[in-house]
Design an enzyme around this catalytic site. Sequence first.
Site, PDB file in Angstrom:
ATOM      1  N   GLY A  25      14.744 -42.533   0.283  1.00 54.71           N
ATOM      2  CA  GLY A  25      14.760 -41.104  -0.424  1.00 54.71           C
ATOM      3  C   GLY A  25      14.508 -39.995   0.656  1.00 54.71           C
ATOM      4  O   GLY A  25      15.127 -39.234   0.562  1.00 54.71           O
ATOM      5  N   GLU A  51       4.843 -39.666   6.130  1.00 54.55           N
ATOM      6  CA  GLU A  51       5.483 -38.340   6.493  1.00 54.55           C
ATOM      7  C   GLU A  51       4.942 -37.581   7.816  1.00 54.55           C
ATOM      8  O   GLU A  51       5.652 -37.260   8.634  1.00 54.55           O
ATOM      9  CB  GLU A  51       5.170 -37.209   5.365  1.00 54.55           C
ATOM     10  CG  GLU A  51       6.176 -37.491   4.312  1.00 54.55           C
ATOM     11  CD  GLU A  51       6.168 -36.634   2.807  1.00 54.55           C
ATOM     12  OE1 GLU A  51       6.503 -35.963   2.763  1.00 54.55           O
ATOM     13  OE2 GLU A  51       5.089 -37.044   2.469  1.00 54.55           O
TER      14      GLU A  51
END
Lengths: 693, 167
Positions: free
Chosen positions: A235, A660
Amino acid sequence: MTDLLRPRVLGRSPRRVDGPAKVTGTARYAGDQHVVDPAHLHLVQAEVARGVLTEVEVGAARALDGVLAVLTPDNAPRLASARDAELAALQSHDVAFRGQVVAAVVARTREIAREAAALVRVRIDPRPHDVHLSADRDDLYAPEKVNGGADTDTSRGDLGTGLAHSPFTLDQTYTTAWYNNNPMEPHTTTALWLDGDLVLYDSTQGVHTTRQATAKVLGLDPRRVHVISPHVGGGFGAKGTAHVHAIVAAMAARAVPGTPVKLALTRQQMFSLVGYRTPTVQRVRMGCDADGRLAAVALDAVSQTSRVKEFAEQTARPTRMMYAAPNRRTTHRLAALDVPVPSWMRAPGECPGMFGPEVAVDELAAACGVDPVEFRVRNEPDVDPETGKPFSSRNLVACLREGARRFGWEHRDPTPRAREEAGWLVGTGVAASTYPVSRTPGSVAAIRCTGPGRYLVRIGAADLGTGTWTSLAQVAADALGVDFGDVELRIGDTALPEASVAGGSSGITSWGSTVVAAAEALRERFGDDPAAGDEVRAGMPDNPAAGRYAMHAFGAQFAEVRVHVDTGEVRVARLLGVFAVGRVVNPRLARSQLVGGMTMGLSMALHEHSVVDERFGHVVNHDFAEYHIATNADVPRVEAHWVEEHDPHTNPMGTKGVGEIGIVGTAAAIANAAHHATGVRVRDLPITLDHFL
Amino acid sequence: MDGEIELRVDGRRRRLRVDTRTTLLDALRDGVGALAPKKGCDHGQCGACTVLLDGRRAITCLALAVAHDGAEVTTAEGLADGERLHPVQEAFLERDALQCGFCTPGQVCSAVGVLDELAAGHPSAVTADLTGPVEATDDEVRERMSGNLCRCGAYVGIVAAVRDGAR
Ligand code: FES
Ligand code: FES
């Protein structure tokens, strides 16, 4: 803060629970779910960047054998809410960006749907458009807030004075490109109406967030929308918010009652319909003394948003907490353009926002003759420089030192263009990484005892490759005090208790805290030895430490780059990252996340660039042949390590999130290494060979 | 226009009618129900749809189904023997050479194809000696696996897994 969970299963490396299904291809993604006799949906997109639809001629499409319905703004049902312009499919004749959905065809087969879509004739009265991003525009504006709810501008001390009194100053502008998330699985929705209920098999980072968004737009009771998404093919933010295709799929399914409708976006369509990372322009100003101590730091960031829906990338956020300096300032300005709606892409804010400043640090360190590792160490703040809050833990220095040791930094000759090997100029560089610890409220977990020492844990969380199927079960095992194999986890379905979106590296913090709370509630209610059938639900508790501490993960990335003397070809020979991410739940999986982030950072540094043709307002290189992402041969040695970090404040697991941070700082480390190799300072991504010729 | 073809998919014989425009990938997924090959691009640019086609790796989104009447197809699902995984699949798990898993069935089929090609001595663009046997070095594996994109960035693990599979 209560004591951290005692790690028994936490910190171990069970293999991916969903791994066997994935290596055999039996894991069911949105497009693999079985429905009976589905129809297929194909979207028609606007081919001008701005204008008014004057006619959508569907006669030829409708006449085709096998076409079941054609939706256009003329016949599409009115939506309950058109407030979110991105989701207001086929509600208006205005075209706000090239690629906007202007019609949709449902047909018996994929081939017929596609052929019919090509037969739809769309006439648009074009209006002048503007897709040009520049920091010199006179219509830049300050958004009210930036993504994540942070302040638009901040200021401490006096920047002008700080710069004026600094013997070494820097004032440079850096740019990052337009990037498209491009998860390997195209956004896919299968929609089906059953007695007024809407079932969506959707590729989403949050089943409940998709439910909320679609229910609102369609005017449904959220309880009548069922979203199922056990496996998601990546995603990186592009599946974090609902996008228009899910709405069109639901509308199309309503147009053919009783028939499930399948929609998979084409790779090309993904470049205009599912969000992307805005390009940024970053003016960095810094001033320091002869020892490299910063007196002033500023970042003025400009990015784009679409004219119909605002997204404000929080590019300057990391500058607010990275380095100590008494005088500091950050600003964000937006240009509202006739472009597709930008959105989240892996580490929004931090990823682009750590490029300019981390290259600037390298430049300033060189200017004052201080080693760039040492320069960063010298500017380590005692507390969060803007809020004055203590850090819950901050181990950037440990990462820098450990990284330098592992990488072999100490023998480095800082002279640029000093090393040549067989026609390649070789250089090394470093940059720092950071990412905030975030927690998203709204999750609930249910735990049921299913037999002696065995538990079923249910929460509508998501696994987009992040490892949730495995790591959240590990958290549950330790929270319940049982073995990993004694926990059965269910995620990815709105039939399960509500869960927050997988975004902002908040998954384990949010869902994990919730699962731990539910385990505690179970113990409180039924004691240490619950009977089969005993069940509790609990919501995510508040973290009393949340307001008191600044909570961030940190890292240091080192790169070796080779630039060919004659051709300018740039290759990354080695990447090494050391991170401080709190406790690591599953080393095997965490390493994959960190290495994967660094790999995407390498890709950003050297390859990725959505090229916009401003005459027509679209990304011209809208497929994998021309939008280059790093391939296997582009990726050499990539190593991720971490330092021991005990943080009792972030959450009961002591974790900080690993999804991240790996992409943050990579591009700067590579740019700095390329400078060391060649003496050429590249301030604009991507770092392509023309910079060196 | 439709045509009728017969395929042998993962050992099972299947007859099906297909539109002459139908790709082998769509025929496998929609017609046969063989869902291991994935559609990442539909343009031959990502490798997610890779299978072993008559024993060699092939991307099925660029093949028309009607042109492959009688073909033998092995997907990632067919590489495993029920619960027993193929050694390459086992290596992918051990090395965690996957994250989202969407590219993985294609990677696994490609890896099996690569190992066969190496064993047969087929050279690649990075093979130095074109006369002798070829070794499964990191560079050879990286080069040969570069038709299979992985957006999750699992390449480092994939190279290790393919090399494990060579043993
Ligand atoms: S789907 Fe066939 S190569 Fe991408
Ligand atoms: S594992 Fe996600 S694309 Fe490869």
